[in-house]
Write a protein that holds these residues in place. Structure first.
Motif, PDB file in Angstrom:
ATOM      1  N   HIS A  18      -7.767 -14.876   1.194  1.00  0.00           N
ATOM      2  CA  HIS A  18      -6.556 -14.542   1.941  1.00  0.00           C
ATOM      3  C   HIS A  18      -5.442 -14.209   0.952  1.00  0.00           C
ATOM      4  CE1 HIS A  18      -8.837 -16.752   4.930  1.00  0.00           C
ATOM      5  NE2 HIS A  18      -8.089 -16.172   5.846  1.00  0.00           N
ATOM      6  N   LEU A  19      -4.667 -13.182   1.252  1.00  0.00           N
ATOM      7  CA  LEU A  19      -3.528 -12.764   0.444  1.00  0.00           C
ATOM      8  C   LEU A  19      -2.240 -13.159   1.151  1.00  0.00           C
ATOM      9  CD1 LEU A  19      -2.053 -11.009  -1.745  1.00  0.00           C
ATOM     10  CD2 LEU A  19      -2.395  -9.072  -0.192  1.00  0.00           C
ATOM     11  N   VAL A  20      -1.336 -13.797   0.430  1.00  0.00           N
ATOM     12  CA  VAL A  20      -0.019 -14.147   0.975  1.00  0.00           C
ATOM     13  C   VAL A  20       1.010 -13.280   0.258  1.00  0.00           C
ATOM     14  CG1 VAL A  20       1.694 -15.965   1.308  1.00  0.00           C
ATOM     15  CG2 VAL A  20      -0.746 -16.516   1.448  1.00  0.00           C
ATOM     16  N   TYR A  21       1.803 -12.547   1.041  1.00  0.00           N
ATOM     17  CA  TYR A  21       2.811 -11.658   0.478  1.00  0.00           C
ATOM     18  C   TYR A  21       3.988 -11.549   1.436  1.00  0.00           C
ATOM     19  CZ  TYR A  21       1.174  -8.230   3.843  1.00  0.00           C
ATOM     20  OH  TYR A  21       0.842  -7.594   5.019  1.00  0.00           O
ATOM     21  N   GLY A  22       5.101 -11.057   0.935  1.00  0.00           N
ATOM     22  CA  GLY A  22       6.268 -10.903   1.799  1.00  0.00           C
ATOM     23  C   GLY A  22       7.391 -10.194   1.093  1.00  0.00           C
ATOM     24  N   GLY A  23       8.469 -10.028   1.834  1.00  0.00           N
ATOM     25  CA  GLY A  23       9.640  -9.371   1.283  1.00  0.00           C
ATOM     26  C   GLY A  23      10.668  -9.121   2.360  1.00  0.00           C
ATOM     27  N   GLU A  24      11.686  -8.411   1.966  1.00  0.00           N
ATOM     28  CA  GLU A  24      12.780  -8.124   2.892  1.00  0.00           C
ATOM     29  C   GLU A  24      12.431  -6.917   3.755  1.00  0.00           C
ATOM     30  OE1 GLU A  24      17.634  -7.941   2.841  1.00  0.00           O
ATOM     31  OE2 GLU A  24      16.538  -7.922   0.951  1.00  0.00           O
ATOM     32  N   LEU A  25      12.594  -7.080   5.064  1.00  0.00           N
ATOM     33  CA  LEU A  25      12.284  -6.020   6.018  1.00  0.00           C
ATOM     34  C   LEU A  25      13.506  -5.175   6.317  1.00  0.00           C
ATOM     35  CD1 LEU A  25      10.162  -8.104   8.546  1.00  0.00           C
ATOM     36  CD2 LEU A  25       9.340  -6.717   6.634  1.00  0.00           C
ATOM     37  N   VAL A  26      13.275  -3.918   6.697  1.00  0.00           N
ATOM     38  CA  VAL A  26      14.356  -3.030   7.110  1.00  0.00           C
ATOM     39  C   VAL A  26      15.036  -3.610   8.346  1.00  0.00           C
ATOM     40  CG1 VAL A  26      14.885  -0.726   8.011  1.00  0.00           C
ATOM     41  CG2 VAL A  26      13.225  -0.996   6.156  1.00  0.00           C
ATOM     42  N   ASP A  27      14.222  -4.093   9.270  1.00  0.00           N
ATOM     43  CA  ASP A  27      14.704  -4.662  10.534  1.00  0.00           C
ATOM     44  C   ASP A  27      13.820  -5.874  10.836  1.00  0.00           C
ATOM     45  OD1 ASP A  27      14.897  -5.271  13.311  1.00  0.00           O
ATOM     46  OD2 ASP A  27      15.483  -3.229  13.776  1.00  0.00           O
ATOM     47  N   PRO A  28      14.401  -7.006  11.200  1.00  0.00           N
ATOM     48  CA  PRO A  28      13.582  -8.194  11.477  1.00  0.00           C
ATOM     49  C   PRO A  28      12.570  -8.002  12.613  1.00  0.00           C
ATOM     50  CG  PRO A  28      15.904  -8.796  11.324  1.00  0.00           C
ATOM     51  CD  PRO A  28      15.828  -7.297  11.293  1.00  0.00           C
ATOM     52  N   GLN A  29      12.759  -6.970  13.417  1.00  0.00           N
ATOM     53  CA  GLN A  29      11.834  -6.708  14.519  1.00  0.00           C
ATOM     54  C   GLN A  29      10.680  -5.791  14.111  1.00  0.00           C
ATOM     55  OE1 GLN A  29      12.211  -8.363  17.430  1.00  0.00           O
ATOM     56  NE2 GLN A  29      13.905  -9.354  16.366  1.00  0.00           N
ATOM     57  N   SER A  30      10.643  -5.367  12.855  1.00  0.00           N
ATOM     58  CA  SER A  30       9.583  -4.472  12.391  1.00  0.00           C
ATOM     59  C   SER A  30       8.813  -5.120  11.245  1.00  0.00           C
ATOM     60  CB  SER A  30      10.182  -3.148  11.904  1.00  0.00           C
ATOM     61  OG  SER A  30      10.783  -3.310  10.632  1.00  0.00           O
ATOM     62  N   ASN A  31       7.801  -4.432  10.757  1.00  0.00           N
ATOM     63  CA  ASN A  31       7.041  -4.889   9.591  1.00  0.00           C
ATOM     64  C   ASN A  31       7.204  -3.927   8.422  1.00  0.00           C
ATOM     65  OD1 ASN A  31       6.085  -7.141  10.917  1.00  0.00           O
ATOM     66  ND2 ASN A  31       4.233  -6.133  11.616  1.00  0.00           N
ATOM     67  N   GLU A  32       8.291  -3.149   8.425  1.00  0.00           N
ATOM     68  CA  GLU A  32       8.545  -2.181   7.358  1.00  0.00           C
ATOM     69  C   GLU A  32       9.421  -2.823   6.286  1.00  0.00           C
ATOM     70  OE1 GLU A  32      10.663   2.156   6.658  1.00  0.00           O
ATOM     71  OE2 GLU A  32      10.325   1.454   8.700  1.00  0.00           O
ATOM     72  N   PHE A  33       8.925  -2.809   5.042  1.00  0.00           N
ATOM     73  CA  PHE A  33       9.661  -3.415   3.948  1.00  0.00           C
ATOM     74  C   PHE A  33      10.800  -2.509   3.483  1.00  0.00           C
ATOM     75  CE2 PHE A  33       5.553  -5.563   3.661  1.00  0.00           C
ATOM     76  CZ  PHE A  33       5.974  -6.884   3.615  1.00  0.00           C
ATOM     77  N   ARG A  34      11.919  -3.140   3.130  1.00  0.00           N
ATOM     78  CA  ARG A  34      13.090  -2.410   2.636  1.00  0.00           C
ATOM     79  C   ARG A  34      12.752  -1.715   1.312  1.00  0.00           C
ATOM     80  NH1 ARG A  34      18.176  -2.863   4.299  1.00  0.00           N
ATOM     81  NH2 ARG A  34      17.757  -4.836   5.321  1.00  0.00           N
ATOM     82  N   ASP A  35      12.053  -2.404   0.416  1.00  0.00           N
ATOM     83  CA  ASP A  35      11.697  -1.854  -0.893  1.00  0.00           C
ATOM     84  C   ASP A  35      10.311  -2.371  -1.273  1.00  0.00           C
ATOM     85  OD1 ASP A  35      11.485  -0.968  -3.499  1.00  0.00           O
ATOM     86  OD2 ASP A  35      13.341  -1.907  -4.196  1.00  0.00           O
ATOM     87  N   VAL A  36       9.332  -1.501  -1.194  1.00  0.00           N
ATOM     88  CA  VAL A  36       7.942  -1.898  -1.464  1.00  0.00           C
ATOM     89  C   VAL A  36       7.785  -2.428  -2.893  1.00  0.00           C
ATOM     90  CG1 VAL A  36       5.565  -1.046  -1.597  1.00  0.00           C
ATOM     91  CG2 VAL A  36       7.045  -0.296   0.257  1.00  0.00           C
ATOM     92  N   ALA A  37       8.570  -1.920  -3.819  1.00  0.00           N
ATOM     93  CA  ALA A  37       8.491  -2.379  -5.208  1.00  0.00           C
ATOM     94  C   ALA A  37       8.932  -3.843  -5.348  1.00  0.00           C
ATOM     95  CB  ALA A  37       9.351  -1.487  -6.101  1.00  0.00           C
ATOM     96  N   GLU A  38       9.639  -4.358  -4.360  1.00  0.00           N
ATOM     97  CA  GLU A  38      10.139  -5.733  -4.410  1.00  0.00           C
ATOM     98  C   GLU A  38       9.288  -6.720  -3.594  1.00  0.00           C
ATOM     99  OE1 GLU A  38      12.743  -6.929  -6.248  1.00  0.00           O
ATOM    100  OE2 GLU A  38      12.765  -4.942  -7.152  1.00  0.00           O
ATOM    101  N   ILE A  39       8.120  -6.293  -3.128  1.00  0.00           N
ATOM    102  CA  ILE A  39       7.257  -7.206  -2.361  1.00  0.00           C
ATOM    103  C   ILE A  39       6.835  -8.368  -3.258  1.00  0.00           C
ATOM    104  CG2 ILE A  39       4.989  -7.457  -1.267  1.00  0.00           C
ATOM    105  CD1 ILE A  39       5.356  -4.659  -0.106  1.00  0.00           C
ATOM    106  N   ASP A  40       6.957  -9.556  -2.715  1.00  0.00           N
ATOM    107  CA  ASP A  40       6.594 -10.779  -3.423  1.00  0.00           C
ATOM    108  C   ASP A  40       5.141 -11.115  -3.096  1.00  0.00           C
ATOM    109  OD1 ASP A  40       6.520 -13.292  -4.637  1.00  0.00           O
ATOM    110  OD2 ASP A  40       7.558 -14.283  -2.971  1.00  0.00           O
ATOM    111  N   VAL A  41       4.271 -10.988  -4.089  1.00  0.00           N
ATOM    112  CA  VAL A  41       2.863 -11.368  -3.911  1.00  0.00           C
ATOM    113  C   VAL A  41       2.755 -12.827  -4.334  1.00  0.00           C
ATOM    114  CG1 VAL A  41       0.484 -10.950  -4.593  1.00  0.00           C
ATOM    115  CG2 VAL A  41       2.063  -9.018  -4.301  1.00  0.00           C
ATOM    116  N   VAL A  42       2.604 -13.694  -3.356  1.00  0.00           N
ATOM    117  CA  VAL A  42       2.527 -15.130  -3.626  1.00  0.00           C
ATOM    118  C   VAL A  42       1.198 -15.454  -4.297  1.00  0.00           C
ATOM    119  CG1 VAL A  42       2.581 -17.430  -2.586  1.00  0.00           C
ATOM    120  CG2 VAL A  42       4.075 -15.619  -1.699  1.00  0.00           C
TER     121      VAL A  42
END
Length: 81
Positions: free
Chosen positions: A7-31
């Motif tokens: 299992h992969l755990v990852y996350g980051g800041e979304l454009v809108d909390p109601q979507s799954n689109e990241f604000r900046d893909v380069a800033e995704i945090d891969v846990v």
């Protein structure tokens, strides 16, 4: 010994909390990648709690073993066909 289910755990800041689109893909945090859902869930929970004050931050658990299983099924189907 239990079957390894990655299992992969990852996350980051979304454009809108109601979507799954990241604000900046380069800033995704891969846990990290974890050997089972239970340890992935613990890591997800820890990461999510660290960012609870930011409504735009969201963490996810991806079931990597399902992707691997799908690839194996496709390969087996192609060989048989």
């Amino acid at each position: 010994m239990a079957k390894q289910l990655l299992h992969l755990v990852y996350g980051g800041e979304l454009v809108d909390p109601q979507s799954n689109e990241f604000r900046d893909v380069a800033e995704i945090d891969v846990v990290g990648i974890f050997p089972n859902y239970a340890t992935a869930y613990d890591a997800w929970k820890g990461a999510a709690h660290k960012t609870v004050d930011n409504a735009h931050m969201r963490y996810f658990i991806a079931h990597l073993h399902r992707l691997t299983d799908a690839e194996e099924e496709t390969s087996a189907t192609q060989k048989a066909g």
